[in-house]
Design a protein around this motif. Structure first.
Motif: not given
Length: 357
Positions: A198-205, A240-244, A246-257
């Motif tokens: 999952p970590e590798n598949r999230i990389r491009i996002l 759940e192993q990919v998208f949770i 991914a959401a944590k990553l996006l939160n850490d990047l502080k996106i707007a929504f």
């Protein structure tokens, strides 16, 4: 309790209510993917939405295989978007551009290029072209050099979006398109740094989001995900192993929504028995969360009031109801849309639906 009809701040974007217009392809641009004047009226009519998320908009010729869909990679396209965003702002509205690379879900007769994807797979259904539907083609797997180029294309398109007057962008990482083809194991068969775990598949996002943030700022950046069910042949065995993460990553990047399109067992267009993930995602994504897919007025009001989500994005109801916010707030009947005119070329079914008043 928060209300569906009260304002919300998301990064640098101040939305006057929490009824958002979700992205919907309407095929009103030119064959060169340049926005047309009729699109000004369409978006202006719907400017009472708290936020308009534009129809999916191509980041490059390679990435846009949808006939008559708009793009954001040429100066001509940028200039043609300016009257749209200016008109929405003049009506007190906000609008962000959804940035799109379709990956394998396109035909070479539209782009002049072989489709690309995470792996050598093909879309499951016939594809729209300028000459009717045609059978899908096997995609060329992207090299690491290709990925770096596409990441750069996202950054350039984000800069173009701001030049065109948009208030920000949404990265389209959902619905079976390119980024989703990396995220989900049914489409991603790679064994390098972009496949397998999952970590590798999230990389491009992560790389795309970082490039867009570097171009325009996290406060103007958002992402759309579709974490459950099948979208154009993309499904994950353990979402759940990919998208949770991914959401944590996006939160850490502080996106707007973050916006989630989630399928249910009785969806209008698409069904899924895989559980919805907005609950566990809400625990790791603390910024504003927007939900989409078949919400009724009552469900939307309750979902925001109980804090399950911060806003609801409506799609098809906005087609036939340019004044959807007013109709929802006053509990008025909704116009019914005509599916036969969703992608037609003229004003019928586009800018001629009646307002309630």
């Amino acid at each position: 309790m928060p209300s569906l009809f009260e304002p919300i701040e998301m990064g640098s974007i101040y939305a006057k209510n929490r009824v958002f217009m979700s992205p919907m392809t309407r095929a009103k641009a030119t064959p060169e993917h340049v926005p047309t004047p009729i699109m000004v009226e369409y978006y202006t009519q719907r400017a009472t939405a708290g936020l308009i998320i534009s129809e999916a908009t191509g980041i490059s010729r390679e990435g846009l295989g949808c006939p008559y869909a708009p793009g954001l990679w040429t100066q001509e396209q940028v200039e043609a978007w300016k009257p749209v965003t200016a008109a929405v702002h003049a009506k007190g509205g906000k609008i962000v551009a959804q940035l799109w690379h379709m990956g394998r879900v396109m035909h070479s007769s539209v782009t002049g290029m072989q489709p690309v994807s995470s792996s050598a797979t093909k879309a499951p259904e016939p594809l729209h072209t300028y000459n009717g539907k045609q059978d899908p083609e096997v995609a060329r797997p992207l090299t690491k050099e290709d990925i770096a180029r596409i990441v750069n294309d996202y950054g350039n398109a984000a800069r173009n979006a701001l030049e065109a007057g948009f208030d920000g962008v949404q990265i389209h990482a959902a619905n079976g398109y390119l980024i989703d083809q990396f995220l989900r194991d049914s489409a991603n068969h790679r064994s390098d740094d972009y496949g397998g775990s999952p970590e590798n598949r999230i990389r491009i996002l992560r790389e795309v989001t970082e490039a867009v943030i570097a171009a325009i700022g996290a406060d103007k950046t958002s992402v759309r995900l579709s974490p459950n069910g099948d979208s154009q042949g993309c499904i994950d065995s353990h979402p759940e192993q990919v998208f949770i993460p991914a959401a944590k990553l996006l939160n850490d990047l502080k996106i707007a929504f973050l916006e989630l399109r989630e399928l249910g067992p009785d969806g209008t267009f698409g069904k899924s028995d895989q559980p919805k993930l907005h609950g566990p995602i809400r625990k790791v994504f603390t910024k504003p969360l927007v939900l989409n897919q078949d919400y009724t007025r009552e469900e939307a009001i309750e979902t925001v009031a109980t804090g399950v989500a911060d806003a609801i994005a409506f799609g098809r109801p906005f087609i036939a109801n340019p004044d959807l916010v007013h109709r929802l707030e006053d509990n008025l009947p909704l116009n019914k849309d005509n599916i036969q005119t969703w992608y037609s070329r003229g004003p019928e079914g586009y800018i001629d639906y009646p307002f309630a008043r």
